[in-house]
Design a protein around this motif. Structure first.
Motif, PDB file in Angstrom:
ATOM      1  N   THR A 137      16.694 -16.514  81.024  1.00 15.15           N
ATOM      2  CA  THR A 137      16.923 -17.956  81.183  1.00 15.15           C
ATOM      3  C   THR A 137      15.674 -18.691  80.728  1.00 15.15           C
ATOM      4  O   THR A 137      14.563 -18.322  81.132  1.00 15.15           O
ATOM      5  N   LEU A 138      15.880 -19.673  79.888  1.00 16.91           N
ATOM      6  CA  LEU A 138      14.759 -20.534  79.512  1.00 16.91           C
ATOM      7  C   LEU A 138      14.507 -21.510  80.654  1.00 16.91           C
ATOM      8  O   LEU A 138      15.448 -22.132  81.155  1.00 16.91           O
ATOM      9  N   LEU A 139      13.263 -21.638  81.050  1.00 19.06           N
ATOM     10  CA  LEU A 139      12.894 -22.551  82.129  1.00 19.06           C
ATOM     11  C   LEU A 139      12.189 -23.762  81.539  1.00 19.06           C
ATOM     12  O   LEU A 139      11.888 -23.795  80.343  1.00 19.06           O
ATOM     13  N   GLY A 140      11.918 -24.747  82.394  1.00 21.53           N
ATOM     14  CA  GLY A 140      11.226 -25.945  81.929  1.00 21.53           C
ATOM     15  C   GLY A 140       9.811 -25.632  81.465  1.00 21.53           C
ATOM     16  O   GLY A 140       9.244 -24.571  81.769  1.00 21.53           O
ATOM     17  N   ASN A 141       9.232 -26.549  80.706  1.00 13.38           N
ATOM     18  CA  ASN A 141       7.825 -26.459  80.247  1.00 13.38           C
ATOM     19  C   ASN A 141       7.553 -25.210  79.408  1.00 13.38           C
ATOM     20  O   ASN A 141       6.450 -24.654  79.442  1.00 13.38           O
ATOM     21  N   HIS A 142       8.583 -24.709  78.707  1.00 16.70           N
ATOM     22  CA  HIS A 142       8.435 -23.608  77.745  1.00 16.70           C
ATOM     23  C   HIS A 142       8.240 -22.240  78.394  1.00 16.70           C
ATOM     24  O   HIS A 142       7.813 -21.299  77.731  1.00 16.70           O
ATOM     25  N   ILE A 191       5.083 -16.988  80.963  1.00 15.38           N
ATOM     26  CA  ILE A 191       4.416 -18.273  81.184  1.00 15.38           C
ATOM     27  C   ILE A 191       3.762 -18.720  79.886  1.00 15.38           C
ATOM     28  O   ILE A 191       2.934 -17.985  79.322  1.00 15.38           O
ATOM     29  N   PHE A 192       4.166 -19.889  79.413  1.00 14.06           N
ATOM     30  CA  PHE A 192       3.611 -20.421  78.166  1.00 14.06           C
ATOM     31  C   PHE A 192       2.115 -20.635  78.325  1.00 14.06           C
ATOM     32  O   PHE A 192       1.688 -21.165  79.352  1.00 14.06           O
ATOM     33  N   ALA A 246       8.579 -24.351  70.091  1.00 12.97           N
ATOM     34  CA  ALA A 246       8.726 -25.762  70.487  1.00 12.97           C
ATOM     35  C   ALA A 246       7.519 -26.187  71.325  1.00 12.97           C
ATOM     36  O   ALA A 246       6.971 -27.282  71.155  1.00 12.97           O
ATOM     37  N   GLY A 247       7.085 -25.317  72.247  1.00  5.64           N
ATOM     38  CA  GLY A 247       5.899 -25.625  73.047  1.00  5.64           C
ATOM     39  C   GLY A 247       4.656 -25.708  72.194  1.00  5.64           C
ATOM     40  O   GLY A 247       3.808 -26.591  72.368  1.00  5.64           O
ATOM     41  N   TRP A 248       4.552 -24.772  71.267  1.00  7.94           N
ATOM     42  CA  TRP A 248       3.390 -24.759  70.364  1.00  7.94           C
ATOM     43  C   TRP A 248       3.335 -26.052  69.549  1.00  7.94           C
ATOM     44  O   TRP A 248       2.276 -26.677  69.431  1.00  7.94           O
ATOM     45  N   ARG A 249       4.475 -26.468  69.009  1.00  4.97           N
ATOM     46  CA  ARG A 249       4.496 -27.710  68.209  1.00  4.97           C
ATOM     47  C   ARG A 249       4.100 -28.909  69.068  1.00  4.97           C
ATOM     48  O   ARG A 249       3.372 -29.803  68.616  1.00  4.97           O
ATOM     49  N   ALA A 250       4.574 -28.912  70.327  1.00  5.18           N
ATOM     50  CA  ALA A 250       4.273 -30.049  71.204  1.00  5.18           C
ATOM     51  C   ALA A 250       2.767 -30.157  71.440  1.00  5.18           C
ATOM     52  O   ALA A 250       2.194 -31.250  71.390  1.00  5.18           O
ATOM     53  N   TYR A 251       2.114 -29.027  71.705  1.00  2.00           N
ATOM     54  CA  TYR A 251       0.670 -29.062  71.930  1.00  2.00           C
ATOM     55  C   TYR A 251      -0.088 -29.371  70.646  1.00  2.00           C
ATOM     56  O   TYR A 251      -1.100 -30.068  70.642  1.00  2.00           O
ATOM     57  N   MET A 252       0.398 -28.818  69.539  1.00  2.00           N
ATOM     58  CA  MET A 252      -0.328 -28.954  68.279  1.00  2.00           C
ATOM     59  C   MET A 252      -0.091 -30.303  67.612  1.00  2.00           C
ATOM     60  O   MET A 252      -0.803 -30.682  66.683  1.00  2.00           O
ATOM     61  N   GLY A 253       0.936 -31.016  68.067  1.00  2.00           N
ATOM     62  CA  GLY A 253       1.221 -32.310  67.449  1.00  2.00           C
ATOM     63  C   GLY A 253       1.744 -32.179  66.041  1.00  2.00           C
ATOM     64  O   GLY A 253       1.405 -32.983  65.166  1.00  2.00           O
ATOM     65  N   VAL A 254       2.564 -31.148  65.798  1.00  2.12           N
ATOM     66  CA  VAL A 254       3.164 -30.964  64.475  1.00  2.12           C
ATOM     67  C   VAL A 254       4.679 -30.894  64.640  1.00  2.12           C
ATOM     68  O   VAL A 254       5.189 -30.667  65.735  1.00  2.12           O
ATOM     69  N   ALA A 307       0.661 -26.623  89.306  1.00  2.00           N
ATOM     70  CA  ALA A 307       2.034 -26.605  89.827  1.00  2.00           C
ATOM     71  C   ALA A 307       2.951 -27.428  88.916  1.00  2.00           C
ATOM     72  O   ALA A 307       4.103 -27.061  88.680  1.00  2.00           O
ATOM     73  N   GLU A 308       2.427 -28.512  88.404  1.00  2.00           N
ATOM     74  CA  GLU A 308       3.214 -29.336  87.488  1.00  2.00           C
ATOM     75  C   GLU A 308       3.362 -28.638  86.135  1.00  2.00           C
ATOM     76  O   GLU A 308       4.407 -28.708  85.496  1.00  2.00           O
ATOM     77  N   TYR A 309       2.301 -27.975  85.708  1.00  2.00           N
ATOM     78  CA  TYR A 309       2.342 -27.245  84.430  1.00  2.00           C
ATOM     79  C   TYR A 309       3.392 -26.131  84.496  1.00  2.00           C
ATOM     80  O   TYR A 309       4.182 -25.940  83.567  1.00  2.00           O
ATOM     81  N   LEU A 310       3.399 -25.387  85.599  1.00  2.00           N
ATOM     82  CA  LEU A 310       4.378 -24.300  85.739  1.00  2.00           C
ATOM     83  C   LEU A 310       5.766 -24.872  85.936  1.00  2.00           C
ATOM     84  O   LEU A 310       6.751 -24.348  85.402  1.00  2.00           O
TER      85      LEU A 310
END
Ligand code: FES
Ligand SMILES: [Fe+2]
Length: 402
Positions: A233-238, A277-278, A381-389, A169-172
């Motif tokens: 619409t872009l939503l939170g968490n990518h 969903i990312f 942006a989500g991909w970079r956040a997870y990948m740490g780049v 639920a937090e992830y979504l």
């Protein structure tokens, strides 16, 4: 000839795309084997993934095989009615406990030496000739199936390997949960059609494609007249949502009736939305049917697309046929058309001479219209956040960023 010991420089990559902001470009290194290995650790094994719908495990003992983060996993309904996840790996010698794609059993019996496991809690129930372990320290209680985090949201079952990840639920996030309220939370849905399509391309070509409205009129020209570009619409968490509309005046009477004859309760004929969903999933709600699309990465250059079509549980056969017809009319043609260009794209992305592509269309506002690239940039942006780049590329030595 170069002097001994010196190698000539044979190719020079085309330089970065002019004056474009680097975050509006993507470097081919993200589609490499090195990137895939890093994604497996940092993304596939940390994010929540849509695995299935709980109607696919309808009874006590029903199971479904999936693959998550490179691991074989199971979704299973127990005798208590709860849906749980487990790693589909026998604790004896590592055989798949369940080799079938789906089924129903009183207990899960490994095909190799017939160890058996509970369909409710995964505990080890039986070990043939167990006495041979006497004195070895073996205890059944230590060798149950390894659980996998599984959570259901209005019947959609998500799985995550990472024990430290937040709940689904937090992830979504609240935006996605709000979108899923209507009409998905009110309907008792069930999957009635599943299709699986292997394709020879990196999983991200699909993840980008589902966020790319630019290709729609060219790759799916039949959609050009019937589905005018709608806002997203872009939503939170990518995550993101896009509205769908069928242009009544642009479709034939037969197409309109196919789409609207049996609207899902609470939906207006011809309306709908696409929830992205990312990182990889779509839930597409049309007034006539619901379907999901997910992609399973197999390697840096091979993936499998899975589609699940849902209707309302218990509806009459003629209504079910209408849902299938609606899916066939508006959605079934798209995956083969997309897969064709994604496989061509994969071949181009393997180039070592041309290494940078563009995701530069449109502005950066949180709302836009189909055809710009803001949803792709949101994905990256989500991909970079997870990948740490910090760029849409994988550094030559990933260890540097660990
Ligand atoms: S590997 Fe499963 S029982 Fe031996
Ligand atoms: Fe498409």
């Amino acid at each position: 000839m170069p002097p001994d010991g010196q190698l000539p420089v044979l190719t020079t990559p085309v330089p970065v795309a002019g004056a474009i902001d680097p975050l509006r470009t993507v470097h081919n290194s993200v589609y490499s084997e090195e990137a895939f290995a890093l994604e497996t650790e940092r993304l596939f094994r940390r994010a929540w993934y849509l695995l299935c719908h709980d109607s696919e495990v309808p009874a006590s003992g029903s199971f479904l095989r999936r693959r998550l983060g490179g691991d074989p996993v199971l979704v299973l309904r127990g005798a208590d009615g709860a849906v749980r996840g487990f790693h589909n790996v026998c604790r004896h010698r590592g055989c798949l406990v369940v080799p079938e794609e789906r089924g129903c059993a009183r207990a899960l019996v490994c095909p190799y030496h017939h160890w058996s496991y509970s369909t409710t809690d995964g505990s080890l129930l039986g070990v043939p000739h167990e006495e041979a372990y006497d004195g070895s320290g073996f205890a059944r209680g230590d060798f149950g199936l390894v659980p996998l985090r599984c959570e259901s949201v209005h019947g959609f079952v998500f799985g995550c390997i990472d024990e430290q990840a937040p709940p689904v639920a937090e992830y979504l996030g609240p935006d996605v949960l709000q979108v899923m309220e209507s009409p998905l939370s009110r309907l008792a849905l069930e999957v009635f059609h599943v299709e699986s399509t292997p394709f020879a391309a990196n999983w991200k070509t699909f993840a980008e494609n589902i966020r790319d409205g630019y290709h729609v009129p060219f790759v799916h020209p039949w959609l050009r007249r019937s589905s005018p570009p709608q806002p997203y619409t872009l939503l939170g968490n990518h995550h993101a949502v896009q509205q769908l509309r069928l242009a009544r005046e642009a479709v034939t009477e037969e197409e309109w009736l196919t789409t609207t004859s049996h609207p899902l309760p609470g939906m207006e004929g011809g309306a709908g939305y696409v929830l992205t969903i990312f990182p990889d999933s779509l839930i597409i709600v049309r007034s006539g049917e619901v379907h999901t699309m997910t992609v399973t990465p197999l390697s840096a250059a091979a993936s499998t697309l899975e589609i699940r079509v849902l209707g309302v549980a218990g509806e009459p056969p003629e209504v079910r046929r209408a849902r299938q017809a609606c899916y066939d009319l508006w959605s079934a043609r798209q995956p083969p058309e997309d897969v064709e260009v994604l496989q061509y794209q994969q071949q181009g992305l393997a180039s070592r001479s041309v290494q940078v592509s563009l995701v530069a269309r449109g502005g950066d506002a949180t709302a836009g219209r189909r055809g710009d690239d803001n949803r792709l940039r949101q994905f990256w942006a989500g991909w970079r956040a997870y990948m740490g780049v910090t760029a849409n590329e994988v550094p030559p030595d990933p260890a540097v960023t660990r």
